[in-house]
Write a protein that holds these residues in place. Structure first.
Motif, PDB file in Angstrom:
ATOM      1  N   GLN A 111      40.719  35.428  44.242  1.00 30.94           N
ATOM      2  CA  GLN A 111      41.590  35.958  43.191  1.00 30.94           C
ATOM      3  C   GLN A 111      40.898  35.959  41.835  1.00 30.94           C
ATOM      4  O   GLN A 111      41.077  36.890  41.035  1.00 30.94           O
ATOM      5  N   SER A 112      40.116  34.915  41.566  1.00 27.47           N
ATOM      6  CA  SER A 112      39.456  34.816  40.256  1.00 27.47           C
ATOM      7  C   SER A 112      38.465  35.946  40.030  1.00 27.47           C
ATOM      8  O   SER A 112      38.201  36.312  38.880  1.00 27.47           O
ATOM      9  N   LEU A 113      37.928  36.516  41.089  1.00 21.59           N
ATOM     10  CA  LEU A 113      36.985  37.624  40.926  1.00 21.59           C
ATOM     11  C   LEU A 113      37.637  38.810  40.243  1.00 21.59           C
ATOM     12  O   LEU A 113      36.997  39.528  39.471  1.00 21.59           O
ATOM     13  N   GLY A 114      38.922  39.028  40.507  1.00 18.15           N
ATOM     14  CA  GLY A 114      39.607  40.155  39.909  1.00 18.15           C
ATOM     15  C   GLY A 114      40.202  39.863  38.560  1.00 18.15           C
ATOM     16  O   GLY A 114      40.642  40.793  37.867  1.00 18.15           O
ATOM     17  N   VAL A 115      40.237  38.595  38.150  1.00 15.84           N
ATOM     18  CA  VAL A 115      40.852  38.235  36.880  1.00 15.84           C
ATOM     19  C   VAL A 115      39.831  37.647  35.902  1.00 15.84           C
ATOM     20  O   VAL A 115      39.710  38.096  34.768  1.00 15.84           O
ATOM     21  N   VAL A 116      39.092  36.649  36.350  1.00 15.30           N
ATOM     22  CA  VAL A 116      38.212  35.896  35.450  1.00 15.30           C
ATOM     23  C   VAL A 116      36.884  36.603  35.199  1.00 15.30           C
ATOM     24  O   VAL A 116      36.373  36.612  34.076  1.00 15.30           O
TER      25      VAL A 116
END
Length: 760
Positions: free
Chosen positions: A27-32
């Protein structure tokens, strides 16, 4: 009194398993990491071709890119700064909160009695003498407290500025860019959880694509580019430095854009998930991409003026079309990190009294740091669209973005050095080494970015003036309002002098009086009694207190005590909450307060852990065990009617303004009402305790009313212009806030507002 909150009790986060880490990493790949991932589109593209005269200069610039990626995102943030989380929260204000807690440098509006009652510091080992002197020196000088607050707000403004500029940083046509921006900001209400799942595949495909193209270009054009990672190439660049080439470092800094967002977005995921994603995928993919792009440029320098654009390095024309589509999606996703970071920063500023009241929506029940702020989202969108239309130049926007990034990094470095010494309790030498090493690198980049100030970076001054004015004015007005309440509050003697009957008529029911002070009687309540000498059978003074911690456990949230003798039936409830708690928007708040008071009554005489305040004994209560419930809640429903009335000079009114701005129509509202009953007779419960609990239940059955003080701030005659300006700004913001002072689901007919004039 001293109530201890251990670090483990502050955060409700569960222990993270590797399965959970992998999910959060995805998930962090798409946000962070969207911002870091799209940086290759702009780093070399913002460098003017007239500044590159030889292949050696390309190798030197790649060396700067490699070491900047290694030192700032990897070493500084992923391996060091992410460890300075505050119970899972990150960002500049998280560091500031750590210092407020451990070095007592906060300017939160607390008086001495408040500090005595609200103390929450954990026991820490004794510091060595030099560290104690450093802490005492910082705590002693009030000017350092103001300086740290201003610096924290400055860094927060830069992070928000990056959140405005990054979405506008696109090389697509202006109309298409505006449409993309509107779509991007419209998706924000879904929250980080859903957005992460939507955007992560885009970033993964993008990273694999650009790293594959980079690897092909290295092998095909210039395999010797790998040697350029040697620091000797940077030395050659510095030896032949000139004003024109020095400005190139401002473009190189863009390769680290998104590093600050890694830390600010920490509350949306976890430290381990962010570190794993960066080390295992982001860092190696970016190094391959930049190396391949530098290799392509070194062999095609002078062939085309577009050679610095990443799309030109794609080997095949058909593949290039795929690249353009991917880059379009990746550019949209790349803005997510800074937008999410802006939400986190504003939420922290809001809870610490440094931003006007706005609605904060928590989009996850499991990860409390995942928030969405509709009003801020709208402001960011409007500013980004305005910049996109106004600048129409990727280089100008890139210059402003670089300056915002480096200022935020410098603030983080300064605060981090203090955290190392005052919170981690390391030596001052180690703290100074951290500041000197990272600070010197960032100052070099800052000087390069300042050379580009006339070329778009001037926008940051406009942004800074607007947001700093809002934050400082709101903090100043909040502070002065609290000071006025504290200086004009009435002592407990005023209540006792009225006698056992209090000199007024007591009517059935419970009255909740909301006030900012934690001791004494608020001035607006005495104003109410003067004009209408009657109030309820049971009075509860309720105070919300934000602490500079992310979370307060439910079992340590409520502080209950008495005001006056038992026969007065007057209680005080202090609700302590962290800046990520959702205490103020719960629908069953009244239930928790009454249950807590019931527990206080049952535990009052036999609780040996209770401590004394200036008004007497206070007990920390919260969620009770099943066998200790003093009151048993039963669910039910009730219909309330809204109404309004005026009570003469004192400007006392029941108000339906929370849901109906016109205030002219009263409609029935179906609300949930919780009834209470006493537990079965037990020899462990004394008769007097049971009798007082029954009186509390009877009062609750008779109904409740909510008293709020309505402040009207005016500036004292003869005040200077700055004070007048700040108070006028605060009044304007207060009148136009989208959220009420007490964000509770208060029934219309039960709300009573008491107007008071505050002369500041």
């Amino acid at each position: 009194m001293d109530f201890q909150l251990s670090p483990s009790s502050v955060s409700p986060q569960l222990k993270e398993t590797w399965q959970h880490t992998i999910l959060l990493s995805f998930q962090s790949l798409g946000v962070v990491f969207g911002r870091l991932s799209i940086a290759p589109l702009f780093v070399f593209a913002t460098i003017g071709t007239e500044n590159i005269k030889s292949v050696d200069r390309i190798h030197e610039l790649f060396s700067f890119v490699f070491w900047t990626l290694t030192i700032i995102p990897l070493l500084k943030y992923a391996l060091i700064v992410l460890r300075a989380d505050y119970a899972g929260e990150g960002g500049i204000f998280a560091l500031y909160s750590l210092l407020c807690r451990h070095a007592k440098v906060g300017l939160l509006p607390n008086d001495k009695n408040t500090n005595d009652i609200m103390r929450f510091e954990e026991q820490t080992p004794s510091n060595i003498e030099v560290e104690s002197r450093a802490r005492r020196a910082i705590e002693k000088h009030k000017s350092s407290h103001y300086l740290m607050l201003v610096v924290a707000l400055f860094g927060s403004c830069m992070t928000v500025g990056d959140g405005i500029l990054t979405p506008a940083l696109s090389d697509v046509p202006v109309p298409a860019a505006c449409v993309i921006l509107i779509c991007l900001f419209t998706l924000q209400h879904y929250g980080s959880h859903k957005i992460g799942f939507m955007f992560a595949p885009v970033i993964i495909i993008w990273l694999l694509f650009i790293s594959g193209v980079g690897l092909y270009n290295i092998c095909h054009y210039d395999p010797r580019i790998i040697y350029a990672i040697s620091p000797t190439y940077m030395y050659r660049f510095m030896r032949r430095i000139s004003p024109g080439s020095w400005g190139l470092l401002g473009s190189i800094l863009l390769c680290a854009a998104g590093s600050e967002a890694m830390f600010a977005d920490l509350g949306h995921f976890s430290r381990r998930s962010i570190t794993v994603s960066f080390v295992c995928l982001i860092y190696p993919a970016l190094v391959l991409c930049y190396a391949g792009q530098a290799a392509f440029i070194s062999k095609n320098l002078g062939v085309s003026k577009d050679v610095f654009h990443l799309s030109e390095s794609v080997p095949n024309r058909s593949i290039r079309h795929i690249f353009r589509v991917l880059s379009l999606f990746a550019s949209a996703v790349g803005s997510q990190a800074t937008i999410t970071a802006s939400f986190s920063i504003i939420n922290q500023c809001l809870a610490l009294g440094c931003f006007p009241r706005v609605k904060v929506i928590h989009t996850s029940d499991k990860i409390h740091g995942q928030v969405y702020i509709p009003d801020v989202n709208c402001i960011l969108m409007l500013f980004s669209i305005a910049i996109t239309i106004g600048f129409r130049n990727i280089s100008l926007i890139g210059n402003a973005t670089g300056l915002a990034i480096i200022f935020a990094m410098l603030v983080t470095t300064c605060f981090m050095s203090l955290v190392i010494a005052l919170y981690w309790e390391k030596s001052l030498f180690l703290s100074a080494c951290f500041l000197a090493f990272f600070g010197s690198i960032e100052i070099i980049y800052l000087s390069a970015c300042l050379l580009n100030f006339p070329k778009g970076a001037w926008y940051l001054v406009v942004h800074l003036v607007i947001f700093m004015t809002i934050m400082l004015a709101w903090h100043y007005g909040t502070l002065k309002k609290y000071q006025f309440d504290f200086e004009n509050k009435l002592s407990l003697d005023w209540l006792t002098e009225l006698g056992p009957g209090l000199g007024v008529t007591r009517v059935p029911g419970i009255g909740f009086i909301y006030t900012d002070i934690v001791t004494g009687i608020p001035a607006f309540f005495s104003h109410f009694i003067t004009n209408l000498p009657a109030f309820h059978q049971v009075l509860i003074f309720v105070t919300f207190k934000s602490l500079p911690v992310p979370y307060i456990p439910t079992c340590q949230r409520y502080l209950i005590g008495r005001v006056g003798p038992k026969e007065y039936k007057v209680y005080r409830c202090i609700v302590r909450y962290g800046y990520c708690d959702r205490v103020r928007d719960t629908d069953d708040f009244e239930k928790h307060i009454i249950c807590s008071i019931g527990e206080f009554i049952s535990r009052e005489e036999n609780d040996f852990e209770a401590s004394t305040s200036p008004e007497g004994k206070m007990i920390v209560v919260g969620s009770q065990m099943a066998d200790r419930n003093a009151l048993i809640p039963l669910d039910g429903t009730v219909t309330n009617m809204g109404s309004s009335a005026s009570l003469g000079k004192s400007e006392i009114r029941t108000s339906p303004l929370y849901d109906h701005p016109s205030g002219s129509v009263s409609i029935p509202i179906r609300r949930k009402k919780v009834r209470f009953v006493l537990p079965p007779n037990s020899p462990q419960m004394r008769h007097s305790v049971r009798e007082e609990l029954q009186e509390l239940v009877d009062a609750r059955e008779s109904g409740t009313a909510y008293f709020l003080g309505q402040s009207h701030l005016t500036v004292r005659r003869g005040s200077n212009f700055l004070k007048k300006f700040l108070i006028m700004t605060y009044v304007f913001l207060d009148k136009n806030c989208r959220e009420p002072p007490v964000a509770l689901n208060i029934p219309h007919a039960a709300l009573v507002e008491v107007g008071m004039v505050y002369i500041i």
